[in-house]
Scaffold this motif. Structure first.
Motif, PDB file in Angstrom:
ATOM      1  N   VAL A 131       0.878  -1.193   0.080  1.00 35.36           N
ATOM      2  CA  VAL A 131       0.007   0.052   0.121  1.00 35.36           C
ATOM      3  C   VAL A 131       1.149   1.110   0.042  1.00 35.36           C
ATOM      4  CG1 VAL A 131      -1.661   1.203   1.356  1.00 35.36           C
ATOM      5  CG2 VAL A 131      -2.003  -1.094   1.119  1.00 35.36           C
ATOM      6  N   GLN A 132       1.840   1.002   0.817  1.00 34.31           N
ATOM      7  CA  GLN A 132       2.784   2.473   0.856  1.00 34.31           C
ATOM      8  C   GLN A 132       3.583   2.715  -0.400  1.00 34.31           C
ATOM      9  OE1 GLN A 132       5.049   0.775   4.205  1.00 34.31           O
ATOM     10  NE2 GLN A 132       3.876   1.824   5.558  1.00 34.31           N
ATOM     11  N   GLU A 133       3.862   1.382  -1.225  1.00 33.34           N
ATOM     12  CA  GLU A 133       4.504   1.672  -2.569  1.00 33.34           C
ATOM     13  C   GLU A 133       3.720   2.232  -3.438  1.00 33.34           C
ATOM     14  OE1 GLU A 133       7.851   0.826  -3.182  1.00 33.34           O
ATOM     15  OE2 GLU A 133       8.222   0.197  -1.240  1.00 33.34           O
ATOM     16  N   ASP A 134       2.414   1.846  -3.180  1.00 37.37           N
ATOM     17  CA  ASP A 134       1.369   2.314  -4.255  1.00 37.37           C
ATOM     18  C   ASP A 134       1.049   3.671  -4.156  1.00 37.37           C
ATOM     19  OD1 ASP A 134       1.215  -0.236  -5.196  1.00 37.37           O
ATOM     20  OD2 ASP A 134      -0.791  -0.932  -4.176  1.00 37.37           O
ATOM     21  N   TRP A 135       1.237   4.225  -2.869  1.00 38.63           N
ATOM     22  CA  TRP A 135       1.068   5.608  -2.429  1.00 38.63           C
ATOM     23  C   TRP A 135       2.295   6.718  -3.422  1.00 38.63           C
ATOM     24  CZ3 TRP A 135      -0.307   5.202   3.342  1.00 38.63           C
ATOM     25  CH2 TRP A 135      -1.534   4.564   3.518  1.00 38.63           C
ATOM     26  N   ARG A 136       3.311   6.048  -3.318  1.00 38.51           N
ATOM     27  CA  ARG A 136       4.462   6.743  -3.676  1.00 38.51           C
ATOM     28  C   ARG A 136       4.273   7.060  -5.184  1.00 38.51           C
ATOM     29  NH1 ARG A 136       8.065   3.409  -0.175  1.00 38.51           N
ATOM     30  NH2 ARG A 136       8.337   4.591   1.691  1.00 38.51           N
TER      31      ARG A 136
END
Length: 287
Positions: free
Chosen positions: A282-287
């Protein structure tokens, strides 16, 4: 000497900043001799950082090795900066995880158990962490959960069985700390209870308020409560009640809480792996 001699710049390479705080910054780096990733906390001793607190942090990590405490590797003094090398936890902080995914009660129980194992170990050795919160709990992609950041910890002794200095982060501070009373290891249990609220509600009570305002609200309202208690199990409610007792004597110890059904019904730590991996995604997708 507490620190090692030599130049860490030749031992560690490929620095990447992970975060920054009042103390300095934390980096991910590569240990050239082992090929392993490590975390390095670099603290400037010039910027009012007390050398005593810095030494305290190193000794607390070095002398208290446990599966639920981030492993200390080495430390160096470099041009007025203290370098503290420790194991790199590839899942980040529990705070990062909570910002990305929602934990089910069973998973919360597992996180609490792992933290309590670390606290029971520390408390049995007369160490108080004094800054338990989701930001200072680190997780691995394998589901491991460990206590980190010993920058505010205190070592008790036969001559000093209680502390009195006001240490910690306001929203997580126990009532006895807020009131300026002498306190012992159970302040960490209160903070763990606040972290339980954090896992449920997404943030700690009164977060974002000034220090004085937090203290005022705590004095007026007493122990914080769940916003929607009926949405949660009786076990979770009781666990939080046992942690957030205003009277330190009635507050359960880490050893007692390890027997609490909310904690004993948790799954093995490895069961958190999928959750931590999806939080990373999820954090990667936000980036």
């Amino acid at each position: 000497s507490i620190v090692s001699l030599g130049q860490p710049q030749s031992k560690y390479t490929a620095f990447e900043e992970l975060g920054r705080g009042g103390f300095g910054a934390v980096y991910k780096a590569l240990d050239t001799s082992s090929g392993q990733q490590v975390a390095i906390k670099i603290m400037s001793l010039e910027e009012g950082m007390s050398e005593e607190l810095a030494a305290n942090e190193i000794l607390a990590m070095r002398d208290n090795r446990s599966p639920n405490i981030v492993t200390y590797l080495d430390s160096y003094l470099v041009d007025g900066e203290l370098w503290l090398a420790m194991e790199f936890m590839d899942g980040g902080t529990l705070f990062d995880v909570l910002g990305a995914v929602y934990l089910e009660e069973g998973q919360m129980g597992t996180v609490c158990r792992e933290c309590l194992q670390g606290l029971h170990f520390l408390h049995s050795r007369q160490v108080i962490h004094r800054d338990i919160k989701s930001n200072n709990v680190l997780v691995g992609m394998d589901g491991s959960v460990k206590l980190g950041d010993f920058g505010l910890c205190a070592q008790l002794s036969p001559e000093r069985s209680k502390c009195s200095s006001s240490m910690g982060t306001p929203s997580w501070m126990a009532l006895e700390v807020v009131r300026g009373e002498a306190y012992g290891p159970k302040v960490d249990i209160w903070s763990l209870g606040i972290m339980g609220l954090e896992m449920v509600e997404g943030e700690a009570p009164y977060e974002g308020e000034t220090r004085l305002r937090v203290f005022e609200l705590m004095e007026r309202n007493g122990p914080p409560k769940l916003q929607h208690p009926r949405h949660h199990s009786a076990l979770l409610r009781d666990f939080l009640r046992c942690c957030l007792q205003a009277d330190e004597d009635r507050r359960w110890s880490a050893q007692e809480l390890l027997q609490h059904p909310f904690v004993t019904s948790g799954h093995p730590a490895s069961s958190l792996a999928a959750l931590i991996i999806s939080a990373k995604q999820v954090q990667e997708d936000w980036r």
